[in-house]
Design an enzyme around this catalytic site. Structure first.
Site, short mmCIF file in Angstrom:
data_model
loop_
_atom_site.label_atom_id
_atom_site.label_comp_id
_atom_site.label_asym_id
_atom_site.label_seq_id
_atom_site.Cartn_x
_atom_site.Cartn_y
_atom_site.Cartn_z
N TYR A 263 12.08 -13.84 40.16
CA TYR A 263 12.79 -13.84 38.88
C TYR A 263 12.50 -12.54 38.13
CZ TYR A 263 13.13 -18.92 39.64
OH TYR A 263 13.38 -20.17 40.15
N HIS A 271 17.68 -16.87 35.91
CA HIS A 271 17.86 -17.36 37.27
C HIS A 271 17.17 -16.38 38.23
CE1 HIS A 271 20.60 -20.63 36.40
NE2 HIS A 271 21.31 -19.83 35.61
N LYS A 302 22.26 -14.86 45.53
CA LYS A 302 20.98 -14.19 45.44
C LYS A 302 20.87 -13.19 46.59
CE LYS A 302 18.95 -18.41 43.61
NZ LYS A 302 19.39 -18.13 42.25
#
EC number: 4.6.1.16
Length: 326
Positions: A263, A271, A302
């Site tokens: 993070y 997020h 991601k």
């Protein structure tokens, strides 16, 4: 991506005020709420709450203490001088050293000593509850007395009105009527009832005193700390420490098929941007694993980081990003 490790985010603290990380079968726990707050606010480590809330024990949406730390988080706190690893030596019944038991109890077995210690703690807690009840009863009694004194005039008027309504022709002398609240105050000590279920009970988040604990050596493998010498743990720790020094927050990445979720700030506000997967540098990675990791990262929005460290000890990163055919 390749970068040298930076400096620690926080300096060492005095040994007398170090955080105690309690170990049990390889798991690291924080029981003190102030320690848990310091770990997050000062050191940027998250952990996860695994305890049930006392008032809502039959749910797992919101959890409470203890705070469970990753092995990498616990080791990092020890290495920066912020914490020590401890365990209850009586948990290891077969390896208790008689010299570790208090003087005068060397003839007792570990189980008997633990039973006596638990019984003494239970009796002390019951005495604490009794003292707390008496103190709260006295405070409630004083509050009741102050309320009656402030309402004495209204009480006199109400009693006179009630007597007139019931047809009492004979009026009591004014002096006798004015002394009625005083008589009530004098009897209040005998008549006042404070139910035990109304008592406020303090729920401790940590034991005030823990006996028979011993410090665990980080450099020696043991049932409570089995990670010493493990290649996978060493790799994970080096990656974890390097990312932590860069200012990232990390949590377990198992739910996304990785080692860590990375993070840019506190997970309560951000997020995760990366999924970190640790691989030894000299180990071949199957093409199917690379494709799987890349597609997984794209599906959850991601970036996947393949992490390793070279012979010089520098951590290297390779990012994966899935792109379709153009």
């Amino acid at each position: 991506m390749e970068e040298e490790a930076g400096s620690d985010q926080s300096g060492a603290r005095p040994a007398s005020s170090k955080i105690q990380i309690h170990l049990l079968h390889g798991n690291a726990f924080i029981w003190n709420v102030e320690d848990a707050r310091e770990i997050r606010e000062k050191h940027g480590l998250v952990g996860k709450l695994v305890g049930a809330l006392v008032r809502k024990p039959r749910q797992n949406t919101r959890l409470g203490l203890p705070l469970e730390l990753l092995p990498e988080e616990a080791r990092l706190l020890v290495e920066i001088g912020a914490a020590t690893l401890v365990c209850n030596c009586l948990n290891q019944r077969d390896s208790v050293d008689p010299g570790d038991l208090p003087v005068g109890n060397t003839s007792l077995s570990a189980a008997e000593h633990e039973e006596q210690s638990s019984k003494a703690e239970a009796e002390a807690f019951q005495q604490f509850l009794q003292n707390s009840y008496e103190e709260q009863r006295q405070l409630a009694l004083e509050e009741k007395r102050r309320m009656l004194e402030s309402l004495s005039e209204n009480i006199n008027k109400g009693r006179s009105k009630r007597k007139r309504r019931h047809g009492d022709q004979e009026e009591e002398p004014m002096e006798s009527s004015s002394h009625a609240p005083i008589m009530d105050l004098q009897k209040l000590e005998e008549t006042f009832h404070f139910p035990e279920e109304a008592m406020m009970v303090q729920i401790p988040t940590a034991r005030t005193s823990i006996d028979n604990i011993k410090e665990v050596d980080l450099c020696k493998a043991s049932p409570d700390w089995p990670y010493t010498g493990e290649k996978k743990h060493e790799l994970r720790f080096r990656v974890f420490r390097d990312l932590w020094k860069k200012g990232y927050y990390l949590t377990s990445g198992s739910k996304f098929g990785g080692d860590f979720l990375v993070y840019p700030g506190d997970p309560m506000r951000f997020h995760a941007h990366y999924i970190a997967i640790c691989f030894p540098q000299d180990e071949e990675i199957a093409l199917s694993d690379i494709i799987t990791a890349g597609r997984l990262g794209t599906n959850v929005k991601k970036t996947v980081l393949l992490c390793s460290f070279n012979k010089e000890g520098l951590v290297t990163y390779t990012s994966l990003q899935w792109s379709g055919l153009q």
